[in-house]
Every structure is written in C-alpha cells, then in structure tokens.
Design an enzyme around this catalytic site. Structure first.
Site: not given
Ligand code: NAD
Length: 364
Positions: A135, A222, A246
């Site tokens: 980010y 995952d 997030d």
C-alpha cells in the site's frame, strides 16, 4: 488521561457519546478534548483533518475516534475526502500496529454465518502491520511498455516492500501481545512465492528467539483464509502484513456476525493509540438512534488496556458488555426475534452498559 475525542460523521457522534458515558462511569481522571474530523471538519473548516484537530490530538495520550465518510463527499478530490483524515492520523502518529480482536459472544453465536459449534466462544486477535507493504511501497504507477501498442499506459504496478526494522517492530508487538494471552502466535505470510514475505518469515524466526515462552508457527495466507472459516478457534494471535491483514481481519470480523461489535486499536511505538470501531459511518442509519455503540465502547476498553495500562478498567467494560448481552439487550443489527431478547436503541444500549458498570463497581 488526556483523550482527544473525534466523533466524525454519520453515526460517529451517536456511538462516541455512549463510549464517553461508559468511560465517565469508571470515574477515571479523564480530560476530554473534542475536535472536528472528516466530513464535519471539511464542512466547518474546509479540510477533513484540520491543523486545530491535529494539535488537540498531539496534546492527548490517545484518540477516541467514531467514523468518517458519507457518499455525498464522493465527488471531492481525494485529499479532501473524509477518509483521508484517518490515513493522515495514521501517518502523522506512526500508527503501525493495528489490533483487531474478533470475539464471538456465546449469546450471539446465531448471528454468525458459520455453524455455532465452529464459532461459539471464538476469541482471536489479528495484528496487522499498518504503515508498510504494497500500500505504501515505491515506485508505483502506470507506464507504457516500450513496445506498447497503445498511446496510454500499458501496465500498472505497485511495490511490495518491508524493511527489517518495520518487520522487527511489529514482531515485538505481536510476541508481547501473545505473551499476555495463550502464548501462541501465527505469522501469516506468502513466503513460498514472495521475497518480501520470505524476509518477513526469517525476521519473525529471529525475533522469536527473544520470546522462548511463545510458540510461533507460520502459515501461508491462502491457507490462513481457509482455516479462518474451517477451524477459527485454532488461532489465538495472528500477525501479518498490511494487505493480508486488511483482508483477513475483515474475514474474521464477519465470523462474529456483526460489524457493530468489533473494536480496533492502532498504536505507535509510544503506546499512543487511535481507538475506533471497525465499521464506518453507516450513513444509511445515521440520526435514527439505532446504531450499535458496542464496537466503540469496546474500543474505549482497548484504550484503557493498551494506552493507559488499566486492565482493570478495560475488563470492567468488557464484563459489563457481556452482562447486557446476557440480559438479552440487542440493537437492530444483532437482534433476532426470540425468547428473552429486547430490541434497544443506541442510547439505551450505552446506558445499560453504564448501569452494569455501576453494579460491578459497587460490588468491588
Ligand atoms: P459501514 O461500515 O459504514 O456500513 C456497512 C453496513 O453496516 C451498513 O448497512 C451499516 O448500517 C451497518 N453498520 C455499520 N456500523 C454499524 C453499527 N455500529 N450498528 C449497526 N449497523 C452498522 O460501511 P459503508 O456503508 O461501506 O461505508 C459508509 C461510509 O463510511 C463511507 O463513506 C466509507 O468510506 C466510510 N468508512 C469509514 C471508515 C472509518 O471511519 N474508519 C471505515 C469504513 C468505511
């Protein structure tokens, strides 16, 4: 105990008023200073995070934050949008450690989309690094490939990066938090594919040597996403980077059924913190007196625990919240018609927590 109170927009002022009432019920030496933020600040002063608000926050030990935003500001240029206030505060105060607990109170087990036996009693803590990762990494942008067929950009790119000190400081925060709980820490990465997270994993292992009493394990993101819905109670504390955090923290939030119940804390190295509910300003229900104030009230409890080191006050609030849920009180978002439950509004819910606190304090 100097607290900057930034109620913000939408349901912000309604829920923050209840959290303040709860803090006041504890009879602590509070010094509250109110300031405008978000759309409310833009309307009054032309900027979502005015200098005057920053000054009040700077004088404080902690910020109690409601929520910002409204669809009516969507057409404003990015830097004037209400949500920029929260990014500005994170940046200004270096709030790199985001704590998002996901707790499912047994009384609300039916509100979860998962089977009650899988989630009932869930109590996990996700620690998300908040100021690094893809980010914020540079360079980022768009460019035309040299042999591009188009006049405009032909590719877009972002940079995933973490520096050693950034990983180290979030690791220490996570190990310390795990130490206060069940002494188990899961570091979530993608070390099998990404250099950044191979590095992350190496530093986590190195830091773990300073915390021999905490059991560290590693999980690919995952798999973590799967395990969170398959067997969430196997986790206790999770630490991860900004982007994975997030996504996983929102996934964990939904396990508990309602976003109206979930607090959060964002801390810097000096225990200065911004405490806010995990939800937004809910403009669809603003002004109706029906918002659930519990996420904000529980954020105030986190403030006592993490900034003011007052775990007795924090626990008192948390026990009081459990009591009002056990009494059957429910705001609309967690209400399910059935035996023993009563639908209440924002103020009634806040007042019930205050009364429960008064009861607890009389006994002790
Ligand atoms: P939201 O979290 O505000 O609302 C999503 C849904 O949950 C809505 O139906 C809302 O009514 C409900 N809800 C949220 N909090 C609730 C509560 N305490 N009690 C009962 N119901 C509740 O998300 P959104 O609708 O996507 O966004 C609305 C605005 O909030 C946008 O402007 C967005 O940018 C902003 N936002 C701000 C923050 C923040 O201040 N940190 C975070 C997320 C979104």
């Amino acid at each position: 105990m100097k607290i900057a109170v930034l109620a913000g927009d939408g349901i912000g002022p309604e829920i923050v008023a209840q959290a303040v009432a709860v803090l006041e019920a504890l009879k602590l030496p509070l010094q509250l200073e109110y300031a405008l933020v978000g759309g409310a600040a833009y309307e009054a002063l032309g900027h979502p995070l005015p200098e005057a608000t920053l000054e009040i926050c700077q004088r404080a030990d902690a910020i109690l934050f409601g929520a910002v935003g409204d669809w009516k500001y969507d057409s404003l240029e990015r830097k004037l949008r209400p949500e920029q206030a929260i990014l500005g505060l994170r940046k200004h105060f270096g709030l790199f450690a985001n704590f998002r607990p996901a707790i499912l109170y047994p009384e609300l087990a039916n509100a979860s989309s998962l089977k009650p036996e899988i989630v009932s009693g869930l109590d996990i803590l996700i620690i998300r690094e908040l100021t690094g990762d893809i980010y914020f990494g540079q360079p980022r942008g768009r460019r035309a490939a040299s042999d591009g067929e188009f006049d405009g950009a032909t590719e877009a790119f972002d940079t995933m990066r973490y520096s050693e000190p950034e990983i180290r400081r979030i690791a220490h925060v996570a190990f310390k938090a795990a130490r206060k709980r069940s002494k188990r820490l899961t570091s979530v990465d993608k070390a099998n594919v990404l250099e950044t997270f191979q590095f992350w994993k190496e530093i986590m292992i190195e830091v773990s040597k300073e915390y021999p009493d905490v059991a560290l394990d590693h999980m690919y993101v995952d798999n973590a996403a799967m395990q969170l819905v398959k067997a969430p109670k196997n986790f206790d504390v999770i630490v991860t980077g900004n982007m994975f955090g997030d996504i996983l923290s929102d996934e964990a939030a939904m396990l508990t059924g309602s976003i109206g119940m979930l607090p959060s804390a964002s801390l810097n190295t000096k225990s200065f913190g911004l405490y806010e509910p995990s939800h937004g300003s809910a403009p669809d229900i603003a002004g109706q007196g029906i918002a659930n104030p519990l996420a904000t009230i529980l954020s105030a409890a986190m403030m006592l625990r993490y900034t003011f080191n007052n775990s007795l006050g924090a626990t008192t609030i948390e026990v009081a919240v459990k009591q009002v849920l056990a009494q059957g009180l429910r705001t609309a978002d967690i209400f399910q018609a059935g035996a023993g439950t009563t639908k209440v509004g924002t103020v009634e819910m806040g007042q019930a927590v205050v009364e429960a606190i008064n009861g607890i304090m009389k006994k002790t």
